[in-house]
Design a protein around this motif. Structure first.
Motif, PDB file in Angstrom:
ATOM      1  N   ASP A  16      -5.484   0.866  -2.738  1.00  0.00           N
ATOM      2  CA  ASP A  16      -7.368   1.238  -2.440  1.00  0.00           C
ATOM      3  C   ASP A  16      -7.157   2.802  -3.453  1.00  0.00           C
ATOM      4  OD1 ASP A  16      -9.718   1.077  -2.279  1.00  0.00           O
ATOM      5  OD2 ASP A  16      -9.769   0.222  -0.608  1.00  0.00           O
TER       6      ASP A  16
ATOM      7  N   LYS B  87       1.063  -1.464  -0.059  1.00  0.00           N
ATOM      8  CA  LYS B  87      -0.245   0.260   0.086  1.00  0.00           C
ATOM      9  C   LYS B  87       0.785   1.486  -0.279  1.00  0.00           C
ATOM     10  CE  LYS B  87      -4.169  -1.899   2.360  1.00  0.00           C
ATOM     11  NZ  LYS B  87      -4.863  -2.159   1.287  1.00  0.00           N
TER      12      LYS B  87
ATOM     13  N   ASP C  87      -0.926  -2.842  -3.636  1.00  0.00           N
ATOM     14  CA  ASP C  87      -2.802  -2.696  -3.694  1.00  0.00           C
ATOM     15  C   ASP C  87      -2.680  -1.135  -2.505  1.00  0.00           C
ATOM     16  OD1 ASP C  87      -2.037  -5.451  -3.660  1.00  0.00           O
ATOM     17  OD2 ASP C  87      -0.570  -4.966  -2.071  1.00  0.00           O
TER      18      ASP C  87
END
Length: 372
Positions: A74, A27, A72
């Motif tokens: 979002d 992330k 990853d």
């Protein structure tokens, strides 16, 4: 890439060429830093008064452009390559499983700002005094139109912290009517304080701005003048030449005999690390009000239990804010013209910035990466 590295406590930063971070994983996002602000916590850290290790690239309030995204990230966060973002220090890679990460009050799922396992950019992980930095995609906020990187960087710690502190003190941050609410800001001429004055006034509050020292009081005069037609909502107080009792009468009028507790501020924010500041703020408060402390002196504060018991004053503490606070604060600052008063330096002049900070420079001191 260029960086300024703190290699020893109580020593100057060392300019170095270090490796650029690799492609972001998970992330994470990779940011080209455009501006990095200096905070009181940077000074505390550099003095060896915290628990983190060296060497370290400092600055936990910075801003820049996303140049790469981890696999990853979002899509709901609204981040993409080329987007400018503000980056606070907390919280880098939280665990996602503890209470803070599960009960995160509207932040991204599994992301807890106060997760004790998370890293902190500029403290436990390298921060903004470098050309490129990694951040957790969930900790950043897109920069609204109208804000530059130099505008945004000081808001990433000072701005979000004072915004959250105002809410804890009882200010309605979500469009409610604050016209009858009064807040005292003790240390109003510092980095957090002068932003707090602007936020509180733009939110409709009456503000008692308390300071000592010529530089801080001069900054408050500038801030008040910059508020234009709203300037009459601010009362500037030189705590070195007046008493809190006199201030209460000046601002709220003479109370009826034996009903002194009915007049005073609804909230007080304590920003300096001094007992005198704490005492001054408590004495400005009316009964059933809230005192919020943002500072954390090593020896603590002495308080009078009778203030909590007989006057029913709540004593609260604040450390930065959630990601939702960050985004809301940035939108409000952009829409209402809230700006830090800044002095900018090149990255190569970081040690000059630190010197000026310790000599009492007012406002926020910011490294502008475009300067040479």
């Amino acid at each position: 890439m260029r960086a300024q590295v703190l290699q020893e406590f109580n020593k100057p930063y060392v300019p170095k060429e270090i490796d650029k971070p690799g492609p972001p994983q998970g992330k994470d996002i990779l940011i080209r830093v455009k501006a990095a602000s200096y905070c009181h916590t940077d000074a505390v850290f550099a003095a060896g008064s915290m628990w983190q290790d060296l060497p370290r690239v400092g600055s936990h309030e910075f801003a820049g452009e996303i140049i790469a995204l981890g696999p990853d990230v979002d899509a709901k966060l609204g981040l993409s390559i080329g987007v400018d973002v503000g980056v606070p220090g907390r919280a880098y890679r939280p665990c996602g499983e503890c209470y803070e990460c599960r009960e995160n009050d509207g932040d991204p799922e599994g992301y807890g700002v106060w997760c004790t396992k998370a890293g902190n950019l500029g403290l436990t992980r390298d921060g903004g005094f470098e050309e490129y930095a990694l951040a957790d995609s969930r900790q950043v906020a897109p920069m609204p139109d109208g804000l530059t990187a130099v505008d945004t960087a000081p808001l990433m710690c000072a701005g979000v912290t004072i915004w959250n502190a105002l809410e804890v003190a009882g200010v309605n941050l979500r469009g409610g009517d604050n016209s009858g609410f009064s807040v005292a800001i003790i240390g109003a001429g510092g980095g957090l304080g002068h932003l707090g004055v602007q936020f509180a006034v733009k939110l409709g509050c009456k503000v008692i701005a308390v300071e000592t020292g010529d530089n801080a009081l001069k900054l408050l005069d500038k801030v008040k003048t910059g508020l234009g037609k709203d300037s009459d909502q601010v009362t500037i107080v030189d705590a070195g030449s007046t008493t809190p009792e006199d201030v209460r009468v000046q601002v709220f009028g003479t109370p009826e005999s034996s009903l002194e507790g009915e007049k005073g501020a609804h909230g007080a924010l304590i920003l300096p690390e001094s007992q005198q500041a704490f005492d001054f703020g408590m004495k400005l408060l009316r009964n059933h009000s809230t005192c919020v402390t943002v500072s954390f002196p090593i020896d603590g504060f002495r308080l009078q239990p009778r203030d909590l018991v007989f006057r029913h004053i709540k004593l609260m503490g604040v450390l930065v804010g959630r990601n939702r606070h960050l985004r809301a604060m940035l939108r409000f600052a952009a829409a209402h013209g809230v700006r830090a008063h800044v002095v900018t330096y090149s990255l190569e002049r970081l040690n000059d910035l630190v010197r000026d900070y310790h000599q009492g420079a007012s406002g926020k001191l910011v490294v502008d990466m475009e300067k040479r």
